[in-house]
Design a protein around this motif. Structure first.
Motif, PDB file in Angstrom:
ATOM      1  N   ASN A  10       0.845  -1.189   0.000  1.00  0.00           N
ATOM      2  CA  ASN A  10       0.000   0.000   0.000  1.00  0.00           C
ATOM      3  C   ASN A  10       0.884   1.243   0.000  1.00  0.00           C
ATOM      4  O   ASN A  10       2.050   1.198   0.395  1.00  0.00           O
ATOM      5  CB  ASN A  10      -0.908   0.021   1.217  1.00  0.00           C
ATOM      6  N   ALA A  11       0.319   2.360  -0.435  1.00  0.00           N
ATOM      7  CA  ALA A  11       1.085   3.598  -0.533  1.00  0.00           C
ATOM      8  C   ALA A  11       0.180   4.793  -0.268  1.00  0.00           C
ATOM      9  O   ALA A  11      -1.050   4.663  -0.207  1.00  0.00           O
ATOM     10  CB  ALA A  11       1.741   3.713  -1.908  1.00  0.00           C
ATOM     11  N   ASP A  12       0.793   5.942  -0.135  1.00  0.00           N
ATOM     12  CA  ASP A  12       0.037   7.171   0.094  1.00  0.00           C
ATOM     13  C   ASP A  12      -0.515   7.747  -1.203  1.00  0.00           C
ATOM     14  O   ASP A  12      -1.501   8.491  -1.186  1.00  0.00           O
ATOM     15  CB  ASP A  12       0.942   8.203   0.770  1.00  0.00           C
ATOM     16  N   CYS A  13       0.138   7.417  -2.333  1.00  0.00           N
ATOM     17  CA  CYS A  13      -0.269   8.012  -3.597  1.00  0.00           C
ATOM     18  C   CYS A  13       0.323   7.205  -4.751  1.00  0.00           C
ATOM     19  O   CYS A  13       1.371   6.566  -4.606  1.00  0.00           O
ATOM     20  CB  CYS A  13       0.227   9.462  -3.665  1.00  0.00           C
TER      21      CYS A  13
ATOM     22  N   VAL B 172      -5.297   2.826 -12.049  1.00  0.00           N
ATOM     23  CA  VAL B 172      -6.688   2.690 -11.606  1.00  0.00           C
ATOM     24  C   VAL B 172      -6.889   1.377 -10.856  1.00  0.00           C
ATOM     25  O   VAL B 172      -7.594   1.334  -9.837  1.00  0.00           O
ATOM     26  CB  VAL B 172      -7.654   2.794 -12.805  1.00  0.00           C
ATOM     27  N   ARG B 173      -6.257   0.307 -11.302  1.00  0.00           N
ATOM     28  CA  ARG B 173      -6.361  -0.976 -10.594  1.00  0.00           C
ATOM     29  C   ARG B 173      -5.786  -0.869  -9.187  1.00  0.00           C
ATOM     30  O   ARG B 173      -6.350  -1.411  -8.228  1.00  0.00           O
ATOM     31  CB  ARG B 173      -5.658  -2.080 -11.382  1.00  0.00           C
ATOM     32  N   ILE B 174      -4.677  -0.165  -9.054  1.00  0.00           N
ATOM     33  CA  ILE B 174      -4.084   0.044  -7.730  1.00  0.00           C
ATOM     34  C   ILE B 174      -5.059   0.801  -6.834  1.00  0.00           C
ATOM     35  O   ILE B 174      -5.279   0.442  -5.671  1.00  0.00           O
ATOM     36  CB  ILE B 174      -2.754   0.808  -7.862  1.00  0.00           C
ATOM     37  N   TYR B 175      -5.656   1.834  -7.373  1.00  0.00           N
ATOM     38  CA  TYR B 175      -6.639   2.657  -6.652  1.00  0.00           C
ATOM     39  C   TYR B 175      -7.853   1.824  -6.257  1.00  0.00           C
ATOM     40  O   TYR B 175      -8.325   1.878  -5.112  1.00  0.00           O
ATOM     41  CB  TYR B 175      -7.035   3.825  -7.546  1.00  0.00           C
ATOM     42  N   GLN B 176      -8.365   1.046  -7.191  1.00  0.00           N
ATOM     43  CA  GLN B 176      -9.571   0.256  -6.934  1.00  0.00           C
ATOM     44  C   GLN B 176      -9.321  -0.896  -5.963  1.00  0.00           C
ATOM     45  O   GLN B 176     -10.259  -1.377  -5.321  1.00  0.00           O
ATOM     46  CB  GLN B 176     -10.151  -0.255  -8.252  1.00  0.00           C
ATOM     47  N   CYS B 177      -8.061  -1.315  -5.851  1.00  0.00           N
ATOM     48  CA  CYS B 177      -7.696  -2.336  -4.860  1.00  0.00           C
ATOM     49  C   CYS B 177      -7.406  -1.721  -3.495  1.00  0.00           C
ATOM     50  O   CYS B 177      -6.972  -2.413  -2.577  1.00  0.00           O
ATOM     51  CB  CYS B 177      -6.469  -3.119  -5.336  1.00  0.00           C
ATOM     52  N   HIS B 178      -7.614  -0.404  -3.385  1.00  0.00           N
ATOM     53  CA  HIS B 178      -7.428   0.341  -2.133  1.00  0.00           C
ATOM     54  C   HIS B 178      -5.990   0.306  -1.636  1.00  0.00           C
ATOM     55  O   HIS B 178      -5.742   0.407  -0.427  1.00  0.00           O
ATOM     56  CB  HIS B 178      -8.375  -0.180  -1.048  1.00  0.00           C
ATOM     57  N   ARG B 179      -5.054   0.221  -2.578  1.00  0.00           N
ATOM     58  CA  ARG B 179      -3.639   0.307  -2.199  1.00  0.00           C
ATOM     59  C   ARG B 179      -3.201   1.761  -2.048  1.00  0.00           C
ATOM     60  O   ARG B 179      -2.202   2.041  -1.393  1.00  0.00           O
ATOM     61  CB  ARG B 179      -2.770  -0.377  -3.255  1.00  0.00           C
TER      62      ARG B 179
ATOM     63  N   ILE C 122      -4.205   9.700  -6.885  1.00  0.00           N
ATOM     64  CA  ILE C 122      -3.389   9.475  -8.079  1.00  0.00           C
ATOM     65  C   ILE C 122      -2.917  10.822  -8.609  1.00  0.00           C
ATOM     66  O   ILE C 122      -3.723  11.751  -8.761  1.00  0.00           O
ATOM     67  CB  ILE C 122      -4.172   8.752  -9.186  1.00  0.00           C
ATOM     68  N   ILE C 123      -1.627  10.926  -8.878  1.00  0.00           N
ATOM     69  CA  ILE C 123      -1.086  12.115  -9.542  1.00  0.00           C
ATOM     70  C   ILE C 123      -0.847  11.786 -11.005  1.00  0.00           C
ATOM     71  O   ILE C 123      -0.140  10.824 -11.330  1.00  0.00           O
ATOM     72  CB  ILE C 123       0.241  12.572  -8.894  1.00  0.00           C
ATOM     73  N   MET C 124      -1.423  12.568 -11.894  1.00  0.00           N
ATOM     74  CA  MET C 124      -1.203  12.437 -13.335  1.00  0.00           C
ATOM     75  C   MET C 124      -0.193  13.492 -13.767  1.00  0.00           C
ATOM     76  O   MET C 124      -0.407  14.689 -13.554  1.00  0.00           O
ATOM     77  CB  MET C 124      -2.513  12.632 -14.102  1.00  0.00           C
ATOM     78  N   CYS C 125       0.913  13.060 -14.358  1.00  0.00           N
ATOM     79  CA  CYS C 125       1.976  13.973 -14.771  1.00  0.00           C
ATOM     80  C   CYS C 125       2.023  14.126 -16.280  1.00  0.00           C
ATOM     81  O   CYS C 125       1.777  13.170 -17.015  1.00  0.00           O
ATOM     82  CB  CYS C 125       3.335  13.462 -14.285  1.00  0.00           C
ATOM     83  N   GLY C 126       2.377  15.312 -16.741  1.00  0.00           N
ATOM     84  CA  GLY C 126       2.587  15.511 -18.168  1.00  0.00           C
ATOM     85  C   GLY C 126       1.941  16.781 -18.693  1.00  0.00           C
ATOM     86  O   GLY C 126       0.722  16.862 -18.800  1.00  0.00           O
ATOM     87  N   GLY C 127       2.778  17.769 -19.020  1.00  0.00           N
ATOM     88  CA  GLY C 127       2.259  19.046 -19.492  1.00  0.00           C
ATOM     89  C   GLY C 127       2.289  19.230 -20.999  1.00  0.00           C
ATOM     90  O   GLY C 127       1.832  20.253 -21.506  1.00  0.00           O
ATOM     91  N   LYS C 128       2.833  18.245 -21.723  1.00  0.00           N
ATOM     92  CA  LYS C 128       2.888  18.381 -23.185  1.00  0.00           C
ATOM     93  C   LYS C 128       1.487  18.342 -23.770  1.00  0.00           C
ATOM     94  O   LYS C 128       0.693  17.458 -23.454  1.00  0.00           O
ATOM     95  CB  LYS C 128       3.728  17.262 -23.797  1.00  0.00           C
TER      96      LYS C 128
ATOM     97  N   VAL D 299       5.169   5.797  -2.186  1.00  0.00           N
ATOM     98  CA  VAL D 299       4.429   6.106  -3.406  1.00  0.00           C
ATOM     99  C   VAL D 299       4.638   4.960  -4.392  1.00  0.00           C
ATOM    100  O   VAL D 299       5.671   4.284  -4.371  1.00  0.00           O
ATOM    101  CB  VAL D 299       4.879   7.431  -4.058  1.00  0.00           C
ATOM    102  N   VAL D 300       3.634   4.735  -5.229  1.00  0.00           N
ATOM    103  CA  VAL D 300       3.763   3.763  -6.317  1.00  0.00           C
ATOM    104  C   VAL D 300       4.003   4.545  -7.605  1.00  0.00           C
ATOM    105  O   VAL D 300       3.271   5.479  -7.919  1.00  0.00           O
ATOM    106  CB  VAL D 300       2.496   2.901  -6.459  1.00  0.00           C
ATOM    107  N   LEU D 301       5.046   4.174  -8.316  1.00  0.00           N
ATOM    108  CA  LEU D 301       5.409   4.846  -9.564  1.00  0.00           C
ATOM    109  C   LEU D 301       4.979   3.984 -10.740  1.00  0.00           C
ATOM    110  O   LEU D 301       5.394   2.819 -10.855  1.00  0.00           O
ATOM    111  CB  LEU D 301       6.915   5.086  -9.607  1.00  0.00           C
ATOM    112  N   VAL D 302       4.146   4.551 -11.618  1.00  0.00           N
ATOM    113  CA  VAL D 302       3.660   3.821 -12.787  1.00  0.00           C
ATOM    114  C   VAL D 302       4.183   4.477 -14.057  1.00  0.00           C
ATOM    115  O   VAL D 302       3.990   5.673 -14.286  1.00  0.00           O
ATOM    116  CB  VAL D 302       2.113   3.783 -12.826  1.00  0.00           C
ATOM    117  N   THR D 303       4.854   3.686 -14.859  1.00  0.00           N
ATOM    118  CA  THR D 303       5.250   4.098 -16.203  1.00  0.00           C
ATOM    119  C   THR D 303       5.440   2.835 -17.020  1.00  0.00           C
ATOM    120  O   THR D 303       5.347   1.720 -16.506  1.00  0.00           O
ATOM    121  CB  THR D 303       6.525   4.966 -16.191  1.00  0.00           C
ATOM    122  N   THR D 304       5.702   2.997 -18.305  1.00  0.00           N
ATOM    123  CA  THR D 304       5.870   1.838 -19.175  1.00  0.00           C
ATOM    124  C   THR D 304       7.094   1.033 -18.751  1.00  0.00           C
ATOM    125  O   THR D 304       8.091   1.593 -18.288  1.00  0.00           O
ATOM    126  CB  THR D 304       6.016   2.301 -20.636  1.00  0.00           C
TER     127      THR D 304
END
Length: 201
Positions: free
Chosen positions: A30-33, A51-58, A62-68, A129-134
């Motif tokens: 589990n994580a804070d974000c 979203v799966r992490i969020y829905q599993c209540h971990r 969620i922070i969405m990054c990317g200004g392009k 924190v959980v870091l999600v990227t490809t």
């Protein structure tokens, strides 16, 4: 051998596998974000993992990054706004999504995420924190995050597979091979530039 000693000529499938993919499995903690790094295809591959992490209540946020700004089918908007729309469509509450509209690259993604964590929670209150990227992008992203984040915050990698650059298929298609080789050059360059510490392969 150290990453700083690698050249494109020295790269083979075993070295690439160890640098880009080895030891980067999600621990399930589990994580804070959750922090999702931006890209043109982030909504397709990265957001569903978050979203799966969020829905599993971990994690509750969620922070969405990317200004392009990109031309999506829904219209022109920055990556993070498109990711937000996707997450809301998949069932995430809008109040649980934080959006970075300024970052232009991976380093700035991490820095802007830090700013949002500080503004919304206080970094002293964040522990994991959980870091999600490809998947192929995870090593460099994780190294940057671990170098820039305060030592008391644990960064948990959660790779998201795309179509052509999975651990088991990148070597089988030109698109995957080119992306992986370019990413290896970015990692080597980042180490040589001092963006994060050198490490053994």
């Amino acid at each position: 051998m150290l990453v700083s000693t690698l050249t494109r000529e020295k790269l083979n499938e075993d070295i690439i596998d160890r640098v880009l993919f080895e030891g980067l499995e999600d621990t399930g903690e589990n994580a804070d974000c959750v922090i999702v790094l931006g890209s043109m295809k982030a909504s397709a591959y990265r957001v569903p993992v978050a979203v799966r992490i969020y829905q599993c209540h971990r994690a509750d946020k969620i922070i969405m990054c990317g200004g392009k700004v990109r031309d999506f089918s829904e219209g022109a908007m920055c990556e993070s706004q498109h990711m937000r729309i996707c997450a809301e469509t998949l069932g995430v509450e809008s109040t649980d999504i934080l959006v970075d509209e300024h970052s232009m690259n991976t380093v700035e993604n991490i820095l802007e995420a830090l700013v949002l964590l500080q503004r919304n929670f206080g970094l002293n209150r964040i522990h994991r924190v959980v870091l999600v990227t490809t998947s192929y992008h995870m090593r460099r992203s994780l190294c940057i995050a671990q170098y820039l984040f305060p030592n008391h915050i644990k960064v948990i990698p959660c790779p998201a597979d795309d179509t052509n650059t999975r651990r088991d298929n990148w070597m089988n298609n030109d698109k995957g091979r080119n992306r992986v080789l370019n990413e290896m050059e970015k990692i080597i360059g980042s180490v040589k530039d001092g963006l994060f510490p050198d490490f053994e392969v």
